[in-house]
Design a protein around this motif. Structure first.
Motif, short mmCIF file in Angstrom:
data_model
loop_
_atom_site.label_atom_id
_atom_site.label_comp_id
_atom_site.label_asym_id
_atom_site.label_seq_id
_atom_site.Cartn_x
_atom_site.Cartn_y
_atom_site.Cartn_z
N LEU A 124 0.83 -1.21 0.00
CA LEU A 124 0.00 0.00 0.00
C LEU A 124 0.86 1.26 0.00
CD1 LEU A 124 -2.83 -1.13 2.42
CD2 LEU A 124 -2.97 -0.83 -0.06
N TRP A 125 1.99 1.21 0.66
CA TRP A 125 2.91 2.33 0.64
C TRP A 125 3.42 2.57 -0.78
CZ3 TRP A 125 8.51 2.06 2.86
CH2 TRP A 125 9.12 3.31 2.77
N VAL A 172 1.84 1.80 -3.55
CA VAL A 172 0.71 2.36 -4.31
C VAL A 172 0.63 3.87 -4.06
CG1 VAL A 172 -1.81 2.45 -4.45
CG2 VAL A 172 -0.64 0.25 -4.45
N TYR A 173 0.72 4.28 -2.82
CA TYR A 173 0.63 5.70 -2.48
C TYR A 173 1.77 6.49 -3.10
CZ TYR A 173 0.34 9.95 0.30
OH TYR A 173 0.26 11.25 0.69
N ASP A 174 3.00 5.97 -2.97
CA ASP A 174 4.16 6.68 -3.53
C ASP A 174 4.11 6.75 -5.05
OD1 ASP A 174 5.42 7.49 -1.26
OD2 ASP A 174 7.04 6.03 -1.35
N TYR A 190 1.50 5.93 -7.36
CA TYR A 190 0.30 6.33 -8.10
C TYR A 190 -0.36 7.60 -7.57
CZ TYR A 190 0.82 1.78 -10.25
OH TYR A 190 1.31 0.70 -10.94
N VAL A 191 -0.26 7.86 -6.29
CA VAL A 191 -0.88 9.07 -5.73
C VAL A 191 0.10 10.24 -5.79
CG1 VAL A 191 -1.92 10.10 -3.68
CG2 VAL A 191 -2.43 7.72 -4.27
N LEU A 192 1.31 10.03 -5.27
CA LEU A 192 2.29 11.10 -5.27
C LEU A 192 3.08 11.19 -6.58
CD1 LEU A 192 3.78 10.76 -1.66
CD2 LEU A 192 1.96 12.28 -2.46
N ASN A 193 3.02 10.14 -7.40
CA ASN A 193 3.73 10.08 -8.68
C ASN A 193 5.22 10.38 -8.51
OD1 ASN A 193 3.91 9.51 -11.36
ND2 ASN A 193 3.28 11.54 -12.05
N ASN A 247 8.28 0.08 -7.50
CA ASN A 247 7.18 0.85 -6.95
C ASN A 247 5.91 0.79 -7.78
OD1 ASN A 247 8.02 2.39 -4.40
ND2 ASN A 247 9.80 2.50 -5.73
#
Length: 165
Positions: free
Chosen positions: A37-38, A40-42, A44-47, A66
């Motif tokens: 999940l970390w 995914v966040y790094d 796809y969310v933060l790009n 990643n």
């Protein structure tokens, strides 16, 4: 076979699973899922990890880890959760007829070809070998009421079945 002389239980013994193996699986599952999940966040969310231009091996490896790591770590965590639940819920049942885990076929006592007690004193492991090639490993780390189980098995073994004492 065992180091203490205890009377064997009369007719039935249920040994639930010890919680330590399941807890370790749950910890591994939590770590794998959190890591996935970390990622995914790094990614796809933060790009944070775009495709490297120009190509550099370390940047490319970071990008691949990643972006594609969650597809490995999250399912791995789910598999570890399932294994943990199975390990948590297992119950070994030994009665006058035979021995086996609840929900599975029981092995009759008369089918025991040998019982390997070579690691009983040092590791707490007793291996029952059945005719037909099946075997059942009884481990003190994975079962509660292990001493009572060993006494029960010892009382129901066929003559001359113990090896490696």
């Amino acid at each position: 076979m065992n180091d203490t002389q205890q009377p064997a239980p009369a007719d039935r013994l249920e040994c639930p699973a010890a919680k330590d193996p399941a807890v370790r699986l749950f910890i591994g599952a939590g770590m794998a899922m959190a890591f996935g999940l970390w990622m995914v966040y790094d990614a796809y969310v933060l790009n944070k990890y775009p495709y490297p231009q120009p190509y550099e091996l370390n940047a490319f490896a970071t990008h691949v880890l990643n972006h594609y790591g969650p597809f490995v770590f999250i399912p791995l965590g789910a598999v570890l959760v399932v294994w943990g639940i199975v390990a948590w819920c297992r119950v070994l049942v030994a009665d006058g007829e035979g021995i086996g885990y609840r929900g599975r076929a029981s092995h009759p006592w008369r089918e025991i070809a040998s019982a390997d007690a070579s690691r009983l004193q040092t590791k707490g492991i007793l291996v029952l070998h059945f005719t037909g090639g099946a075997r059942l490993v009884l481990d003190s780390w994975k079962l509660v009421s292990y001493r009572e189980l060993v006494a029960f098995v010892e009382a129901h073994l066929p003559p001359n079945a113990v090896t490696g004492v």
